[in-house]
Design an enzyme around this catalytic site. Structure first.
Site, PDB file in Angstrom:
ATOM      1  N   GLY A 115     -22.722   4.165   5.194  1.00 17.34           N
ATOM      2  CA  GLY A 115     -21.988   4.546   4.037  1.00 17.34           C
ATOM      3  C   GLY A 115     -22.473   4.111   2.383  1.00 17.34           C
ATOM      4  O   GLY A 115     -22.232   2.993   2.247  1.00 17.34           O
ATOM      5  N   VAL A 116     -23.156   5.167   1.795  1.00 12.99           N
ATOM      6  CA  VAL A 116     -23.626   4.664   0.570  1.00 12.99           C
ATOM      7  C   VAL A 116     -22.790   5.514  -0.605  1.00 12.99           C
ATOM      8  O   VAL A 116     -23.460   6.324  -1.462  1.00 12.99           O
ATOM      9  CB  VAL A 116     -25.236   4.766   0.441  1.00 12.99           C
ATOM     10  CG1 VAL A 116     -25.963   3.865   0.982  1.00 12.99           C
ATOM     11  CG2 VAL A 116     -25.584   6.058   0.992  1.00 12.99           C
ATOM     12  N   GLY A 117     -21.413   5.085  -0.516  1.00  6.91           N
ATOM     13  CA  GLY A 117     -20.652   5.826  -1.439  1.00  6.91           C
ATOM     14  C   GLY A 117     -20.609   4.803  -2.706  1.00  6.91           C
ATOM     15  O   GLY A 117     -21.393   4.216  -3.134  1.00  6.91           O
ATOM     16  N   ASN A 118     -19.133   4.703  -3.408  1.00  9.17           N
ATOM     17  CA  ASN A 118     -19.077   3.883  -4.275  1.00  9.17           C
ATOM     18  C   ASN A 118     -19.467   2.515  -4.478  1.00  9.17           C
ATOM     19  O   ASN A 118     -20.133   1.866  -5.211  1.00  9.17           O
ATOM     20  CB  ASN A 118     -17.617   4.058  -4.909  1.00  9.17           C
ATOM     21  CG  ASN A 118     -17.181   5.386  -5.623  1.00  9.17           C
ATOM     22  OD1 ASN A 118     -17.999   5.941  -6.481  1.00  9.17           O
ATOM     23  ND2 ASN A 118     -16.055   5.819  -5.251  1.00  9.17           N
ATOM     24  N   VAL A 119     -19.045   1.907  -3.454  1.00  7.86           N
ATOM     25  CA  VAL A 119     -19.423   0.497  -3.282  1.00  7.86           C
ATOM     26  C   VAL A 119     -20.678   0.359  -2.320  1.00  7.86           C
ATOM     27  O   VAL A 119     -21.505  -0.317  -3.055  1.00  7.86           O
ATOM     28  CB  VAL A 119     -18.315  -0.041  -2.144  1.00  7.86           C
ATOM     29  CG1 VAL A 119     -18.645  -1.772  -1.893  1.00  7.86           C
ATOM     30  CG2 VAL A 119     -16.901   0.033  -2.765  1.00  7.86           C
TER      31      VAL A 119
ATOM     32  N   LYS B 183       0.796  -1.293  -0.079  1.00 12.58           N
ATOM     33  CA  LYS B 183       0.056  -0.052   0.059  1.00 12.58           C
ATOM     34  C   LYS B 183       1.031   1.382  -0.095  1.00 12.58           C
ATOM     35  O   LYS B 183       2.048   1.031   0.205  1.00 12.58           O
ATOM     36  CB  LYS B 183      -0.929   0.002   1.224  1.00 12.58           C
ATOM     37  CG  LYS B 183      -2.359   0.771   1.209  1.00 12.58           C
ATOM     38  CD  LYS B 183      -3.129  -0.247   0.744  1.00 12.58           C
ATOM     39  CE  LYS B 183      -4.564   0.479   0.573  1.00 12.58           C
ATOM     40  NZ  LYS B 183      -5.575  -0.492   0.289  1.00 12.58           N
TER      41      LYS B 183
HETATM   42  P1  NAD Z   1     -16.416   6.030  -0.775  1.00  9.99           P
HETATM   43  O1  NAD Z   1     -15.581   7.500  -0.097  1.00  9.99           O
HETATM   44  O2  NAD Z   1     -16.960   6.253  -2.188  1.00  9.99           O
HETATM   45  O3  NAD Z   1     -17.634   5.722   0.044  1.00  9.99           O
HETATM   46  C1  NAD Z   1     -17.824   5.725   1.476  1.00  9.99           C
HETATM   47  C2  NAD Z   1     -19.117   6.585   2.119  1.00  9.99           C
HETATM   48  O4  NAD Z   1     -19.047   6.455   3.438  1.00  9.99           O
HETATM   49  C3  NAD Z   1     -19.038   8.140   1.537  1.00  9.99           C
HETATM   50  O5  NAD Z   1     -20.194   8.147   0.988  1.00  9.99           O
HETATM   51  C4  NAD Z   1     -18.902   8.737   2.948  1.00  9.99           C
HETATM   52  O6  NAD Z   1     -19.687   9.920   2.700  1.00  9.99           O
HETATM   53  C5  NAD Z   1     -19.516   7.854   3.926  1.00  9.99           C
HETATM   54  N1  NAD Z   1     -19.325   7.930   5.231  1.00  9.99           N
HETATM   55  C6  NAD Z   1     -17.876   8.693   5.809  1.00  9.99           C
HETATM   56  N2  NAD Z   1     -18.035   8.343   6.998  1.00  9.99           N
HETATM   57  C7  NAD Z   1     -18.990   8.103   7.236  1.00  9.99           C
HETATM   58  C8  NAD Z   1     -19.829   7.773   8.841  1.00  9.99           C
HETATM   59  N3  NAD Z   1     -19.387   8.158   9.714  1.00  9.99           N
HETATM   60  N4  NAD Z   1     -21.246   7.326   8.571  1.00  9.99           N
HETATM   61  C9  NAD Z   1     -21.474   7.045   7.488  1.00  9.99           C
HETATM   62  N5  NAD Z   1     -21.391   7.242   6.220  1.00  9.99           N
HETATM   63  C10 NAD Z   1     -19.944   7.703   6.175  1.00  9.99           C
HETATM   64  O7  NAD Z   1     -15.772   4.803  -0.628  1.00  9.99           O
HETATM   65  P2  NAD Z   1     -15.921   3.441  -1.032  1.00  9.99           P
HETATM   66  O8  NAD Z   1     -14.698   3.032  -2.215  1.00  9.99           O
HETATM   67  O9  NAD Z   1     -17.454   3.205  -1.215  1.00  9.99           O
HETATM   68  O10 NAD Z   1     -15.358   2.471  -0.235  1.00  9.99           O
HETATM   69  C11 NAD Z   1     -15.878   2.221   1.107  1.00  9.99           C
HETATM   70  C12 NAD Z   1     -15.256   1.260   2.168  1.00  9.99           C
HETATM   71  O11 NAD Z   1     -14.960   0.068   1.279  1.00  9.99           O
HETATM   72  C13 NAD Z   1     -13.814   1.758   2.615  1.00  9.99           C
HETATM   73  O12 NAD Z   1     -13.530   1.655   3.675  1.00  9.99           O
HETATM   74  C14 NAD Z   1     -12.926   1.280   1.539  1.00  9.99           C
HETATM   75  O13 NAD Z   1     -11.525   1.047   2.120  1.00  9.99           O
HETATM   76  C15 NAD Z   1     -13.425   0.045   1.318  1.00  9.99           C
HETATM   77  N6  NAD Z   1     -13.056  -0.852   0.061  1.00  9.99           N
HETATM   78  C16 NAD Z   1     -13.569  -0.239  -1.035  1.00  9.99           C
HETATM   79  C17 NAD Z   1     -12.861  -0.982  -2.387  1.00  9.99           C
HETATM   80  C18 NAD Z   1     -13.160  -0.369  -3.495  1.00  9.99           C
HETATM   81  O14 NAD Z   1     -13.380  -1.174  -4.583  1.00  9.99           O
HETATM   82  N7  NAD Z   1     -13.716   0.828  -3.595  1.00  9.99           N
HETATM   83  C19 NAD Z   1     -12.398  -2.427  -2.277  1.00  9.99           C
HETATM   84  C20 NAD Z   1     -11.949  -2.747  -0.962  1.00  9.99           C
HETATM   85  C21 NAD Z   1     -12.548  -2.100   0.201  1.00  9.99           C
END
Ligand code: NAD
Length: 355
Positions: A185-189, A80
């Site tokens: 958390g309803v972001g990308n994943v 990383k």
């Molecule tokens: P992202 O930043 O797109 O989404 C995260 C979401 O969580 C955001 O909408 C953010 O506003 C919200 N958030 C932050 N703090 C919060 C809280 N206290 N309460 C509620 N919501 C909150 O990130 P992502 O890419 O969706 O990744 C989400 C998680 O999955 C992370 O922990 C990341 O490390 C893990 N992950 C992601 C991937 C990937 O392919 N993107 C792969 C493996 C692991």
């Protein structure tokens, strides 16, 4: 700041510190283990409060990648990198190009992909100065639609099938209709996971710190919006942490009402002991690095030129891995996270063997 005696140091093969005064780049790269192949892992940009916090994070995250890739049976090692700085304020083309130059000096012992604070376009800028970036090749995604290389759809799908496996083991049901799932958390994943669950008939509860994400989930998926401080302790069947790490801790675990924890966030357990605490409460925990391996699987196939069908087939194996873990947990009475660690270690030939 010590390194070899650092509490997160785990015989990491390499740790590099980079500085570029002109662009303001300050970065640390940690290669944990490359027994299984070239080390691949995300490049995170975050406004760490201190250099010590950044070192702590990169040591933990790189180790986690070794375990994730080994458990997913990928021929990749774990690593990383972290860039110290606020991605909204301090990210510039010059800084990303400088990072690319640093990566090139490592000669491929570290391959960088997207992580929190970096995106496909950012990796493409780094790629002007290095060949050692991944997750950036436009191709057909697992849904048959054009994909930018963003691994999130694969992570979300892998999490969905892992969640289904956990529900089958713990709640003895294969039909998700009416299943109550709380997503933090309803972001990308998280949003993509929510769409899969909605299509399968689940009842959704969501929290996020950004209002626009919540409005989208409520309007598109009829999800119930819940305050952030209540999402984990809702009376639901499943909680799916998809935001930050360390959400399963001394404070939250005694209050959980769900029978299953299955989400995509990295490092969900605040400490190793919380694995056993969940098991003692009868809560089935799908280890994060097992269930969220979809993204690294997708990137591995991008590198090898595999088809979307091959990616899908490999994603389905997340279910088999979890099946094996849950079965072993039932037979041995040991917590799932501990068993996942042992299984991963067996696969990258470290010290433990299963009893
Ligand atoms: P992202 O930043 O797109 O989404 C995260 C979401 O969580 C955001 O909408 C953010 O506003 C919200 N958030 C932050 N703090 C919060 C809280 N206290 N309460 C509620 N919501 C909150 O990130 P992502 O890419 O969706 O990744 C989400 C998680 O999955 C992370 O922990 C990341 O490390 C893990 N992950 C992601 C991937 C990937 O392919 N993107 C792969 C493996 C692991």
């Amino acid at each position: 700041m010590s390194l070899f005696s650092h509490h997160e140091f785990d015989n990491h093969e390499q740790v590099h510190f980079f500085c570029d005064q002109e662009s303001g780049l300050k970065a640390i790269v940690a290669v944990h283990n490359s027994n299984r192949g070239p080390a691949l892992g995300g490049c995170r940009m975050f406004p760490y409060a201190s250099d010590a916090d950044a070192l702590n994070d990169v040591l933990r995250l790189s180790r986690g990648m070794t375990y994730k890739s080994a458990l997913a049976n990928l021929d990749l090692g774990g690593c990383k990198s972290v860039i110290i700085g606020d991605p909204r304020q301090q990210k510039s083309e010059a800084l990303l190009e400088a990072m690319g130059h640093c990566l090139e000096t490592l000669g491929g012992s570290y391959i960088a992909a997207e992580d929190s604070g970096t995106s496909v376009p950012d990796l493409q800028v780094m790629g002007r100065n290095t060949r050692h970036v991944a997750g950036i090749v436009a191709r057909t995604g697992i849904d048959g639609q054009p994909s930018s290389g963003d691994p999130s759809p694969a992570t979300a799908y892998g999490t969905f099938i892992g969640l289904k496996t956990a529900v089958e083991h713990r709640l003895n049901r294969t039909d998700l209709s009416g299943l109550k799932v709380a997503i933090q958390g309803v972001g990308n994943v998280g949003m993509r996971l929510a769409r899969h669950l909605h299509a399968a008939g689940a009842e959704l509860y969501v929290s996020d710190i950004h209002q626009d994400q919540l409005v989208r989930a409520a309007e598109e998926l009829n999800a119930t919006v819940v305050p952030s401080n209540q999402i984990l302790t809702l009376d639901v069947d499943v909680i799916a942490p998809c935001a930050m790490g360390a959400v399963l801790n001394d404070q939250t675990i005694p209050q959980l009402k769900a029978a299953v924890v299955a989400g995509a966030a990295n490092n969900q357990l605040a400490e190793a002991k919380h694995d056993a605490m969940l098991a003692q409460r009868g809560i089935l925990y799908a280890p994060d690095f097992a269930i969220n391996a979809g993204g690294i699987i997708d990137i591995a196939y991008e590198r090898s030129g595999g088809s979307p069908e091959q990616v899908m087939a490999h994603l389905e194996s997340i279910s088999e891995t979890l099946d094996e873990l849950f079965q072993r947990a039932r037979e041995t009475g040991r917590p799932t996270g501990e068993l996942a660690n042992i299984l991963a270690e067996e696969r990258f030939q470290l010290r433990h063997t299963l009893a």
